[in-house]
Design a protein around this motif. Sequence first.
Motif, mmCIF file in Angstrom:
data_model
loop_
_atom_site.group_PDB
_atom_site.id
_atom_site.type_symbol
_atom_site.label_atom_id
_atom_site.label_comp_id
_atom_site.label_asym_id
_atom_site.label_seq_id
_atom_site.Cartn_x
_atom_site.Cartn_y
_atom_site.Cartn_z
ATOM 1 N N LEU A 1 33.864 24.008 42.092
ATOM 2 C CA LEU A 1 33.768 23.905 43.545
ATOM 3 C C LEU A 1 32.921 25.007 44.178
ATOM 4 C CD1 LEU A 1 37.394 22.806 44.487
ATOM 5 C CD2 LEU A 1 35.328 21.428 44.415
ATOM 6 N N TYR B 1 40.708 25.858 44.747
ATOM 7 C CA TYR B 1 39.280 25.825 45.068
ATOM 8 C C TYR B 1 38.635 27.213 45.068
ATOM 9 C CZ TYR B 1 40.401 27.469 49.787
ATOM 10 O OH TYR B 1 40.831 28.211 50.858
ATOM 11 N N SER C 1 29.716 18.062 51.198
ATOM 12 C CA SER C 1 30.819 18.895 50.750
ATOM 13 C C SER C 1 31.921 18.580 51.763
ATOM 14 C CB SER C 1 30.420 20.372 50.784
ATOM 15 O OG SER C 1 31.507 21.178 50.387
ATOM 16 N N ILE D 1 42.557 20.810 43.727
ATOM 17 C CA ILE D 1 41.820 21.322 44.887
ATOM 18 C C ILE D 1 42.464 22.589 45.449
ATOM 19 C CG2 ILE D 1 43.073 19.925 46.588
ATOM 20 C CD1 ILE D 1 40.460 19.665 48.136
ATOM 21 N N THR E 1 31.602 17.015 46.387
ATOM 22 C CA THR E 1 30.606 18.089 46.509
ATOM 23 C C THR E 1 29.215 17.582 46.107
ATOM 24 O OG1 THR E 1 30.640 18.957 44.248
ATOM 25 C CG2 THR E 1 32.447 19.624 45.718
#
Length: 308
Positions: A92, A86, A124, A83, A66
């Motif tokens: 994030l 997210y 990103s 992740i 990111t």
Amino acid sequence: MKNFRKEILSILLITFLSVNAACQSQKGSVSDSDVKVEKKAKKKKKQKKKKVKLPKIDLSHWSVTTPELNAKGRAMNIEPPEILNYATDERLLPYMYNDSTSGAIVFYSFPSEATTANTKYTRSELREQMVPGDNNTNWTFEQGANMKGKLEMAETTRASDGKYHRTIIMQIHGRLTNEQRDLIGQKDNNAPPILKIYWDNGKVRVKTKVLKNLSATDEELLHEDAWGDDEGFNFEQEVGFRKFTLEVQVSKGKMVVILNGNEYKVYDDIHMKRWGVFENYFKAGNYFQSRDEGAYSKIKYYELEVSH
């Protein structure tokens, strides 16, 4: 006397009929109002029952970088299984989040200090991990690979020339094995990207690498400066700010890029064959190609699938 009685009866009859009519009218009016209220209630209930749309993307084999800096002053990178959270991970947000109305993951990027090695731009962007949490396991052209996504440019700013800022939406990046890295004395495993696909002012543009010296040895072509950029290719279809599908098919000595299932660009030349010495991995998302102040873009991914 009889006439008087008749008049009284007539007055009573007229009064009764008037009252009855008024009651009927009032009853009808209340009934209509009730129906309207009931319809509104049903409509609200229906709206509440509206299902939340989620993207058709399995993130268990992807990490993400990111535009945010981490504690070490480098671009933030989140791997599996983190992740997968997210949508609630504050690190994030707002760079990767759900649009539950359209059913997409939004990738938001803008110029920041969080750049990665060998680039001045921020991203990103997802990075494929065949083994979750491990960047050392990748694939070759001989082994084959396929990536397909449904996406759209949601928002982007314009440059001073009036053209929209462009961004890279898909990549195939090369990678040196540890043995190749040590052989040429390089400090990291980085190799050039054999494929970059851009959203470029409403069109899809493809760039690949070409070997500068076709007689280069296998060891010589491991060096990044052995490769140059091709002239690039623009698909005829204009995607603009609409949804479109992109597919990349890789096999030994060959790479095919497909737009919307009906426009193809095939690469099957000597450059693809010599590229077979490298390992590779897929990338997808928003690798923003501008350092202009106030610039940004948002890419929506509805579907993303990889197979080997």
